[in-house]
Motif scaffolding. Sequence first.
Motif, PDB file in Angstrom:
ATOM      1  N   SER A  82       0.896  -1.147   0.019  1.00  0.00           N
ATOM      2  CA  SER A  82       0.024  -0.038   0.148  1.00  0.00           C
ATOM      3  C   SER A  82       0.769   1.256  -0.056  1.00  0.00           C
ATOM      4  O   SER A  82       0.501   2.247  -0.708  1.00  0.00           O
ATOM      5  CB  SER A  82      -1.045   0.216   1.333  1.00  0.00           C
ATOM      6  N   GLN A  83       1.808   1.363   0.675  1.00  0.00           N
ATOM      7  CA  GLN A  83       2.916   2.315   0.855  1.00  0.00           C
ATOM      8  C   GLN A  83       3.372   2.741  -0.545  1.00  0.00           C
ATOM      9  O   GLN A  83       3.179   3.982  -0.854  1.00  0.00           O
ATOM     10  CB  GLN A  83       4.172   1.826   1.614  1.00  0.00           C
ATOM     11  N   ALA A  84       3.761   1.891  -1.538  1.00  0.00           N
ATOM     12  CA  ALA A  84       4.252   2.231  -2.845  1.00  0.00           C
ATOM     13  C   ALA A  84       3.035   2.741  -3.533  1.00  0.00           C
ATOM     14  O   ALA A  84       3.156   3.558  -4.579  1.00  0.00           O
ATOM     15  CB  ALA A  84       4.905   0.877  -3.415  1.00  0.00           C
ATOM     16  N   ALA A  85       1.989   2.260  -3.451  1.00  0.00           N
ATOM     17  CA  ALA A  85       0.765   2.615  -4.214  1.00  0.00           C
ATOM     18  C   ALA A  85       0.337   3.844  -3.820  1.00  0.00           C
ATOM     19  O   ALA A  85       0.099   4.709  -4.867  1.00  0.00           O
ATOM     20  CB  ALA A  85      -0.454   1.476  -3.859  1.00  0.00           C
ATOM     21  N   LEU A  86       0.446   4.268  -2.850  1.00  0.00           N
ATOM     22  CA  LEU A  86      -0.011   5.670  -2.238  1.00  0.00           C
ATOM     23  C   LEU A  86       1.189   6.757  -2.781  1.00  0.00           C
ATOM     24  O   LEU A  86       0.831   7.779  -3.281  1.00  0.00           O
ATOM     25  CB  LEU A  86      -0.198   5.824  -0.589  1.00  0.00           C
ATOM     26  N   SER A  87       2.436   6.400  -2.660  1.00  0.00           N
ATOM     27  CA  SER A  87       3.494   6.978  -3.009  1.00  0.00           C
ATOM     28  C   SER A  87       3.393   7.322  -4.545  1.00  0.00           C
ATOM     29  O   SER A  87       3.719   8.413  -5.049  1.00  0.00           O
ATOM     30  CB  SER A  87       4.964   6.342  -2.756  1.00  0.00           C
ATOM     31  N   GLU A  88       3.137   6.423  -5.328  1.00  0.00           N
ATOM     32  CA  GLU A  88       3.075   6.495  -6.724  1.00  0.00           C
ATOM     33  C   GLU A  88       1.984   7.334  -7.193  1.00  0.00           C
ATOM     34  O   GLU A  88       1.870   8.356  -7.923  1.00  0.00           O
ATOM     35  CB  GLU A  88       2.753   5.096  -7.371  1.00  0.00           C
TER      36      GLU A  88
END
Length: 690
Positions: free
Chosen positions: A26-32
């Motif tokens: 989820s962290q990577a998805a939000l950062s993207e």
Amino acid sequence: MSKTALRVAVLIVSTTAAKDPSTDSSQAALSEVLAKEDGRWEVVETKIVPDVASQIQEQIMLWADRAADHINLILTSGGTGFTVADNTPEAVSALIHKPAPGLVHAMLAASLDVTPFAMMARPVAGVRNKSIVITLPGSPKGARENLQAVLKTLPHACLQAASIDSRALHAGGIEKLEAEAGLRSDSGQARAHGQHHNHGAGHQHSHSHGSSHDGHRHGHGHSHDHGHGNLVRHTPSSANPMSNDPNLGPSRRSRESPYPMLSVDDALKLIKQHTPPPEIITSKVDVSLPGLVLAEDVRAKENVPAFRASIVDGYAVVVPKGGDMKGVFPVVSVSHASPGEAKPLKVGEISRITTGAPLPPGATSVIMVEDTILKTMTDDGKEEREVEILADNVKEGENIREMGSDIKAGATILSKGERISAVGGEIGLLAAVGVAEVKTYRRPILGVLSTGDEIVPHDRPGTLRLGEVRDTNRITLMCAARECGYEAIDLGIAADRPGTLEETLRHALRRVDFIVTTGGVSMGELDLLKPTIERALGGTIHFGRVAMKPGKPTTFATVPVKEHSSGHRTPKVVFSLPGNPASAIVTFHLFVLPSLHRAAGIAPEGLPRARVTLAHDFTLDRTRPEYHRAVVSAGPAGLVAVSTGGQRSSKVSSLRGANCLLCMPSGDKPLRKGTTVDALLMGPIRSDLW
């Protein structure tokens, strides 16, 4: 990255990811998603915590409550479903100062366009201090879609929360705002809010299949996050989830505290974080200095001794080559330990000298009086004329204290952080080297206030009327503060009326650095301290409940106060302690004293700790750790603790003779005689019980 980028912190709530961060996506998805906004956002901090409400709240408060480099947007992901462990919304709701139902509606509307199951979603959004806080689902897809549903409007929300001038921010009207946010096409036609092609289901509901208590996240957009028991709120969701609003009346007050229950350790961490740093002042080296802490190293201004001095009573001599001093010598002068000029001493002459007196010029050694014989006296018989010396093989420097041999000028004699005592030699050391002033940390001034219509002065003549209670807390806490070395000012008794309490606190905040109040911190309709601090004084309550016995409703807050001299606002500390006498004195020693120590530069902070042996069985509280009042004495087998008796928080007699707080864990079974536990020492250890 643009210099005007808004700062973002991302909190992943997952027991599984807390153990193995590689399981979270989820962290990577939000950062993207944030990275696609042309440098408008910058993710500056990320953190993973397990599905534990207190840890969720602690991290959010660390981000949202700091004064410098505040976070504009805090995003949580996970723990928003219906399972037993899903409690992120409840944990976040308790922290929010201003709810944002519009953001919640936008996320729900976007999700409902995709699936009817979105009606089971439980998002929370709002403002804490200057930070926007939003809870998102645990799945990468759900988190991404919910964030996209509101992302275009968030820069405007963050600028408002950061106290940007509202008039300038809204100049140009709604169309300009929509255009700047990218919510209008080039032709000026408004896009349908929540209809963006990326908006989808914010699937925050949980299904029974595949659910487990490890907080595992699935990729199909459903959140399977887990937590523990939820906080219960009885006020409407649109109400401010701070303290009760006294204007709403008793029927609208919360039936459950909105403040998270913190452990004692977590409460002490917040006290350490939010207690203002010590103020440096110049202090005279006099009787007022003991108890203060040095704010800088102290160097000697002079040599000690400042001259060559004799360390014995005897005779100053000039040692000849070979060191043979046997013979009879004339006494040509006398040197006492008092100021005066002495004539130079020559070979073959001696000078009578007393301990501590300066050597005459030219003298190279001192012969003890025990190594001499009086040969002749003056005619009046009052002075020595000649003395026979019996010493042989005398060396230069014997029985002499050389200049600077104790302390050399410029040497560091005391270090920053040292506390000046009245029982040691620090004062004498400073005086000996000519130091008249030192830099120290100022001791904060404490004000003590009792609250409640039922409270009457302890010394009021006559009998009590029904419902009246004598004020034992104020005098007890003032004496405790003074015993610890702090000036304590009597702030009197404040009535249970909002205006009266506010006026009393405002006046006190101009006089003192710390305010300690007792009473008025529970959940009754007349418990007004928390509402007054938050709503009337603009203060921040850093915690309002602690998992301990006694002292559960203990409250710690800071209030910004404008200084007349500088015009700047500086934080003042407010401790609101329970009204029961035992609770008040326990929480003073456990929480107020470490804060006073920190503000005064004293380390380590708080009461000293020792291991003691229980002299008998001790019953434990089933749910909360207890700070048991006891008497510690030194016996043949070491330190032994005896209870002061019944520990009910209203029982004043439980304080009689107590010199420690035993740190007792919660439990179903008693701790047996002979068990060792930690004790926080409030006073001297007794030795008269054995």
